[in-house]
Design an enzyme around this catalytic site. Structure first.
Site, PDB file in Angstrom:
ATOM      1  N   CYS A   1       0.845  -1.198   0.000  1.00 56.08           N
ATOM      2  CA  CYS A   1       0.000   0.000   0.000  1.00 56.08           C
ATOM      3  C   CYS A   1       0.882   1.250   0.000  1.00 56.08           C
ATOM      4  O   CYS A   1       1.982   1.244   0.548  1.00 56.08           O
ATOM      5  CB  CYS A   1      -0.913   0.003   1.234  1.00 56.08           C
TER       6      CYS A   1
ATOM      7  N   HIS B   1      -2.111  -3.990   4.965  1.00 54.86           N
ATOM      8  CA  HIS B   1      -1.952  -3.600   6.375  1.00 54.86           C
ATOM      9  C   HIS B   1      -3.315  -3.417   7.012  1.00 54.86           C
ATOM     10  O   HIS B   1      -4.284  -3.059   6.336  1.00 54.86           O
ATOM     11  CB  HIS B   1      -1.093  -2.335   6.507  1.00 54.86           C
TER      12      HIS B   1
END
Ligand code: CO
Length: 227
Positions: free
Chosen positions: A51, A107
């Site tokens: 990300c 995450h």
């Protein structure tokens, strides 16, 4: 004409340059040939697909130096089969650098995943997050069975990683590599911003036949044991 302030006039930006000089100097002190060697070649063993979140810097969290990780990051670590950017990175990593591992790392608490669960109007981001939004619907039963919102977001973060591993496995780049007998494993990991720790979602695959069954089994119950 707009005249931009020079970097030297901006304490924040000039600070970045002094940080950089200090960093390069420190590395040279520890290893005088470091940059000379690195300039001649890169031989990373890992492609990291993560990300863009500023709290999840690929190299730092796995203790890797420059030259050791090939990196692609975007909002919510998406691997879309129509995204030339991601596919070009994957192709270069697999076919030219011949990495041994492709790690899709999501995450917990991912803002992109969170946003996909709400009916915001974010413009282009809605298009980007549409795949996760669909995933949220597909796995609604598993997700809503969890007691709180944060847990539900985190379950979708895990599902998203596993689905992106599936997408990596579906690319002709990875399929052809496996057909050639090239050893490359695809992994799904997730990172906890709250404690700095990585968790393996145990969906590693290194051949086309095992891929679907491994991923389907993992999706039968996303693990939230790590929180
Ligand atoms: Co994120």
């Amino acid at each position: 004409m707009v005249v931009m302030a020079d970097t030297v006039d901006d304490p924040f930006l000039s600070g970045l340059f002094s940080n950089n000089r200090a960093w390069a100097e420190k590395i040279k002190q520890e290893n005088p040939d470091f940059f000379d060697k690195l300039a001649k070649q890169q031989a990373p063993k890992v492609l990291w697909i993560g990300c863009s979140d500023s709290r999840v810097p690929a190299n730092e969290i796995i203790g890797m130096m420059p030259g050791e990780v090939f990196v692609h990051r975007n909002v919510a670590n998406q691997v879309m089969l129509v995204d030339f950017n991601c596919l070009a990175v994957l192709q270069f990593a697999v076919e030219v650098l011949r990495v041994s591992h492709v790690i899709v790392c999501g995450h917990y608490g991912c803002g992109g995943v969170k946003a996909s669960l709400k009916n915001y109007e974010l413009g282009l981001l809605d298009n980007w997050l549409y795949g996760i939004n669909m995933m949220g619907r597909r796995y609604e039963e598993v997700i809503t069975a969890l007691p709180n919102k944060a847990g539900q977001v985190d379950a979708l973060c895990e599902i998203n990683v596993i689905e992106q591993v599936r997408n990596v496995c579906k690319t002709s780049i990875v399929r052809q590599a496996w057909r050639r007998g090239q050893e490359v494993s695809i992994h799904g990991w997730i990172y906890g911003i709250h404690d700095g720790l990585l968790h393996d979602l145990e969906v590693s695959v290194n051949d086309a036949t095992a891929a679907e069954s491994t991923l389907d089994a993992a999706l039968a119950g996303p693990r939230l044991a790590h929180r």
